[in-house]
Scaffold this motif. Structure first.
Motif, mmCIF file in Angstrom:
data_model
loop_
_atom_site.group_PDB
_atom_site.id
_atom_site.type_symbol
_atom_site.label_atom_id
_atom_site.label_comp_id
_atom_site.label_asym_id
_atom_site.label_seq_id
_atom_site.Cartn_x
_atom_site.Cartn_y
_atom_site.Cartn_z
ATOM 1 N N ILE A 60 42.654 -41.673 -27.764
ATOM 2 C CA ILE A 60 41.666 -42.729 -27.673
ATOM 3 C C ILE A 60 42.461 -43.945 -27.260
ATOM 4 O O ILE A 60 43.151 -44.533 -28.050
ATOM 5 C CB ILE A 60 41.017 -42.991 -29.021
ATOM 6 C CG1 ILE A 60 40.504 -41.678 -29.578
ATOM 7 C CG2 ILE A 60 39.888 -43.994 -28.923
ATOM 8 C CD1 ILE A 60 40.543 -41.620 -31.049
ATOM 9 N N LEU A 109 41.518 -50.386 -26.342
ATOM 10 C CA LEU A 109 41.465 -50.452 -27.797
ATOM 11 C C LEU A 109 42.847 -50.735 -28.343
ATOM 12 O O LEU A 109 43.832 -50.205 -27.883
ATOM 13 C CB LEU A 109 40.941 -49.134 -28.365
ATOM 14 C CG LEU A 109 39.574 -48.741 -27.828
ATOM 15 C CD1 LEU A 109 39.197 -47.365 -28.330
ATOM 16 C CD2 LEU A 109 38.530 -49.746 -28.262
ATOM 17 N N PHE A 151 26.339 -38.749 -34.666
ATOM 18 C CA PHE A 151 27.592 -38.255 -34.080
ATOM 19 C C PHE A 151 27.266 -37.638 -32.736
ATOM 20 O O PHE A 151 26.616 -36.601 -32.664
ATOM 21 C CB PHE A 151 28.269 -37.237 -35.001
ATOM 22 C CG PHE A 151 29.632 -36.849 -34.500
ATOM 23 C CD1 PHE A 151 30.739 -37.599 -34.849
ATOM 24 C CD2 PHE A 151 29.798 -35.765 -33.653
ATOM 25 C CE1 PHE A 151 32.006 -37.269 -34.364
ATOM 26 C CE2 PHE A 151 31.056 -35.437 -33.157
ATOM 27 C CZ PHE A 151 32.151 -36.184 -33.517
ATOM 28 N N ASP A 152 27.655 -38.282 -31.680
ATOM 29 C CA ASP A 152 27.234 -37.846 -30.356
ATOM 30 C C ASP A 152 28.377 -37.998 -29.357
ATOM 31 O O ASP A 152 28.655 -39.092 -28.876
ATOM 32 C CB ASP A 152 26.022 -38.680 -29.913
ATOM 33 C CG ASP A 152 25.442 -38.177 -28.600
ATOM 34 O OD1 ASP A 152 26.035 -37.264 -27.999
ATOM 35 O OD2 ASP A 152 24.394 -38.708 -28.184
ATOM 36 N N VAL A 153 29.032 -36.868 -29.053
ATOM 37 C CA VAL A 153 30.191 -36.940 -28.146
ATOM 38 C C VAL A 153 29.781 -37.225 -26.696
ATOM 39 O O VAL A 153 30.636 -37.496 -25.858
ATOM 40 C CB VAL A 153 31.043 -35.641 -28.184
ATOM 41 C CG1 VAL A 153 31.595 -35.392 -29.578
ATOM 42 C CG2 VAL A 153 30.267 -34.425 -27.672
ATOM 43 N N CYS A 201 28.388 -39.801 -25.742
ATOM 44 C CA CYS A 201 28.249 -41.263 -25.543
ATOM 45 C C CYS A 201 29.416 -41.867 -24.754
ATOM 46 O O CYS A 201 29.632 -43.077 -24.773
ATOM 47 C CB CYS A 201 28.057 -41.988 -26.870
ATOM 48 S SG CYS A 201 29.518 -42.005 -27.916
ATOM 49 N N ILE A 224 31.135 -45.797 -24.258
ATOM 50 C CA ILE A 224 32.509 -46.143 -24.635
ATOM 51 C C ILE A 224 33.210 -46.840 -23.462
ATOM 52 O O ILE A 224 33.873 -47.866 -23.627
ATOM 53 C CB ILE A 224 33.278 -44.879 -25.085
ATOM 54 C CG1 ILE A 224 32.691 -44.377 -26.416
ATOM 55 C CG2 ILE A 224 34.772 -45.139 -25.224
ATOM 56 C CD1 ILE A 224 33.146 -43.004 -26.835
ATOM 57 N N GLY A 253 37.026 -37.938 -28.951
ATOM 58 C CA GLY A 253 37.880 -38.782 -29.810
ATOM 59 C C GLY A 253 37.494 -38.779 -31.284
ATOM 60 O O GLY A 253 38.319 -39.091 -32.134
ATOM 61 N N LYS A 278 40.858 -34.684 -33.183
ATOM 62 C CA LYS A 278 41.969 -34.846 -34.120
ATOM 63 C C LYS A 278 41.794 -33.902 -35.312
ATOM 64 O O LYS A 278 42.725 -33.214 -35.714
ATOM 65 C CB LYS A 278 41.995 -36.290 -34.626
ATOM 66 C CG LYS A 278 43.305 -36.998 -34.363
ATOM 67 C CD LYS A 278 43.391 -38.216 -35.266
ATOM 68 C CE LYS A 278 43.158 -39.487 -34.487
ATOM 69 N NZ LYS A 278 43.159 -40.660 -35.363
ATOM 70 N N ASP A 304 44.833 -39.168 -40.928
ATOM 71 C CA ASP A 304 43.889 -38.073 -41.132
ATOM 72 C C ASP A 304 44.735 -36.858 -41.494
ATOM 73 O O ASP A 304 45.717 -36.567 -40.807
ATOM 74 C CB ASP A 304 43.088 -37.788 -39.854
ATOM 75 C CG ASP A 304 42.067 -38.877 -39.566
ATOM 76 O OD1 ASP A 304 41.810 -39.702 -40.456
ATOM 77 O OD2 ASP A 304 41.529 -38.905 -38.453
ATOM 78 N N THR A 345 39.754 -40.800 -42.391
ATOM 79 C CA THR A 345 39.230 -42.159 -42.535
ATOM 80 C C THR A 345 38.882 -42.730 -41.167
ATOM 81 O O THR A 345 39.646 -42.574 -40.219
ATOM 82 C CB THR A 345 40.270 -43.056 -43.232
ATOM 83 O OG1 THR A 345 40.550 -42.514 -44.529
ATOM 84 C CG2 THR A 345 39.767 -44.480 -43.390
ATOM 85 N N ARG A 368 41.368 -49.626 -35.136
ATOM 86 C CA ARG A 368 41.275 -49.715 -33.681
ATOM 87 C C ARG A 368 40.032 -50.540 -33.395
ATOM 88 O O ARG A 368 38.976 -50.261 -33.946
ATOM 89 C CB ARG A 368 41.033 -48.336 -33.082
ATOM 90 C CG ARG A 368 42.228 -47.452 -33.069
ATOM 91 C CD ARG A 368 41.805 -46.189 -32.353
ATOM 92 N NE ARG A 368 42.569 -45.046 -32.779
ATOM 93 C CZ ARG A 368 43.726 -44.690 -32.245
ATOM 94 N NH1 ARG A 368 44.251 -45.414 -31.288
ATOM 95 N NH2 ARG A 368 44.351 -43.611 -32.657
ATOM 96 N N ILE A 380 33.679 -47.432 -32.705
ATOM 97 C CA ILE A 380 32.625 -46.441 -32.966
ATOM 98 C C ILE A 380 31.287 -47.022 -32.511
ATOM 99 O O ILE A 380 30.931 -48.149 -32.859
ATOM 100 C CB ILE A 380 32.578 -46.071 -34.461
ATOM 101 C CG1 ILE A 380 33.918 -45.442 -34.857
ATOM 102 C CG2 ILE A 380 31.414 -45.114 -34.747
ATOM 103 C CD1 ILE A 380 34.072 -45.225 -36.341
ATOM 104 N N PRO A 385 25.060 -44.447 -31.117
ATOM 105 C CA PRO A 385 24.508 -43.921 -29.862
ATOM 106 C C PRO A 385 23.033 -44.293 -29.686
ATOM 107 O O PRO A 385 22.526 -44.286 -28.573
ATOM 108 C CB PRO A 385 24.655 -42.403 -29.992
ATOM 109 C CG PRO A 385 25.518 -42.159 -31.168
ATOM 110 C CD PRO A 385 25.416 -43.357 -32.051
ATOM 111 N N ASP A 391 36.559 -35.414 -40.206
ATOM 112 C CA ASP A 391 36.647 -36.318 -39.053
ATOM 113 C C ASP A 391 35.243 -36.670 -38.548
ATOM 114 O O ASP A 391 34.902 -37.846 -38.341
ATOM 115 C CB ASP A 391 37.461 -35.606 -37.953
ATOM 116 C CG ASP A 391 38.023 -36.556 -36.904
ATOM 117 O OD1 ASP A 391 37.947 -37.784 -37.102
ATOM 118 O OD2 ASP A 391 38.543 -36.066 -35.882
ATOM 119 N N THR A 419 33.179 -40.588 -38.902
ATOM 120 C CA THR A 419 32.586 -41.323 -37.771
ATOM 121 C C THR A 419 31.063 -41.447 -37.956
ATOM 122 O O THR A 419 30.490 -42.525 -37.791
ATOM 123 C CB THR A 419 32.907 -40.590 -36.443
ATOM 124 O OG1 THR A 419 34.322 -40.444 -36.334
ATOM 125 C CG2 THR A 419 32.382 -41.361 -35.242
#
Ligand code: ADP
Ligand code: MG
Length: 346
Positions: free
Chosen positions: A7, A11, A127-129, A131, A135, A184, A188, A214, A252, A258, A270, A273, A296, A300
């Motif tokens: 990521i 940032l 939670f929507d990857v 998006c 970003i 992101g 991880k 994490d 966390t 960031r 974060i 969305p 994780d 988020t």
């Protein structure tokens, strides 16, 4: 753009160590000749990584070191496949691909995409990857120094969503050129789990993978029966909580670690969305779960959902949240979180 970041870009990562593992604190009282072998690797997924294995006696040290090296390699492999900041990754290829063309993907990447789609449903879209255009929009806003307007937000939101990405057996097909994803918030966790699995095969007393705060641990630490994990207050050196875990993951998410600065104001990395805006009330979320990927995802997701999201947590997943919605910061915990706390809020 730094190449070693999952990521990355605009940032900024402030150097705040959030989670410290009290791994060696009690080393002089260790039992059964258990020793901890620990290695730290720099620049893994944009952060530092500490891996540890607990073995009996010095003769097993080489075995542990070999396993730790392999586990570190597996973290780098996940980054190479899934980072949307690396041009050669599978995810970058998918993001660049035109509509209607099948993009072959590895089983690992497909696994993460399927889990991300499940998480989208479980979290009610928080939670929507998909998006990724949002970003990028907020990153550009950071460079420009002014936030995006409503029309730009609307457009970025329309460019990508789960209806525009079809997952198949061995690849994915987009239904619009503009559809893009960003792993992101999940890769991880997935990488930590994969590294733990790889190490587990070697049959250690216990082990730990800590990727920038994490982490997941298994088995027993060098001394005692439970792993000790310190959660620090984002605003100072004070401990927020000291956790005691029989194994499992702690992740966390926080907007102090960031963030994106636009016109002197800090914006979280974060995104909600649903509105297209960065989240701004939740200061930090710490989640304890059986796997790092689950922890994780929920760290988020709860940053987006706020305290009301606690009701959605699956069985076996617990969370603690700092919420700055009012004039003061409030702390919320899911009902079972207290079970992991050794000494709360000193
Ligand atoms: P960190 O990497 O600091 O632990 P998180 O695990 O919370 O942070 O992941 C945040 C990253 O997830 C963002 O940098 C972005 O890549 C991605 N992301 C941002 N908003 C969302 C969202 N609503 N759903 C899924 N992923 C997101
Ligand atoms: Mg995270």
């Amino acid at each position: 753009m730094r190449k070693d970041r999952l990521i990355g870009g605009a940032l900024i990562a402030a150097l705040i160590i959030l989670v410290a593992v009290g791994l060696w604190k009690t080393a002089d009282t260790r039992q059964d000749d258990r020793i901890g072998v620990q290695q730290t690797y720099r620049g893994v997924m944009g952060t530092d990584c500490t891996l540890a294995a607990v073995v009996t006696g010095d003769s097993q040290r080489p075995l542990a070191e070999k396993a730790l090296g392999e586990a570190a390699d597996s973290l780098r492999e996940v980054e190479a496949r899934m980072s949307s900041w690396l041009d050669a990754s599978e995810i970058s290829r998918l993001n660049r691909s035109p509509a209607g063309v099948k993009v072959p993907l590895s089983p690992q990447t497909l696994d993460v995409l399927r889990s991300a789609l499940d998480a989208y449903e479980q979290t009610g879209g928080a939670f929507d990857v998909t998006c990724r255009p949002l970003i990028e929009l907020w990153r550009e806003a950071g460079k420009r120094g002014t936030p995006p307007d409503e029309e730009q937000l609307r457009q970025a939101r329309a460019q990508s969503n789960w209806d525009l990405i079809e997952l198949q057996e061995d690849g994915a097909v987009k239904h619009a050129d503009t559809a893009r994803v960003d792993l992101g918030g999940i890769a991880k966790g997935y990488a930590i789990d994969a590294a733990v699995e790889l190490m587990g095969r070697e049959r250690f007393h216990g082990g730990l993978v800590n990727l920038g705060g994490d982490l997941r641990c298994f088995g027993k630490p060098p001394a005692g029966e439970r792993w000790s994990v310190d959660i620090r207050n984002p605003n100072g050196a004070k401990l927020l909580a000291q956790l005691q875990l029989p194994g499992g993951a702690v992740c966390t998410s926080g907007n102090y670690e960031r963030f994106n600065e636009i016109g002197g104001r800090r914006y979280s990395h974060i995104i909600d969305p649903r509105s297209g805006n960065p989240v701004d009330k939740i200061v930090s979320v710490t989640v304890v779960a059986p796997t790092a990927m689950t922890a994780d995802i929920w760290a988020t997701a709860l940053s987006v959902l706020g305290p009301a999201g606690m009701d959605r947590l699956p069985d076996g997943v617990e969370a603690m949240m700092l919420d700055a919605a009012g004039s003061e910061t409030r702390r919320h915990e899911s009902p079972g979180f207290g079970g992991f706390i050794k000494n709360a809020g000193r």
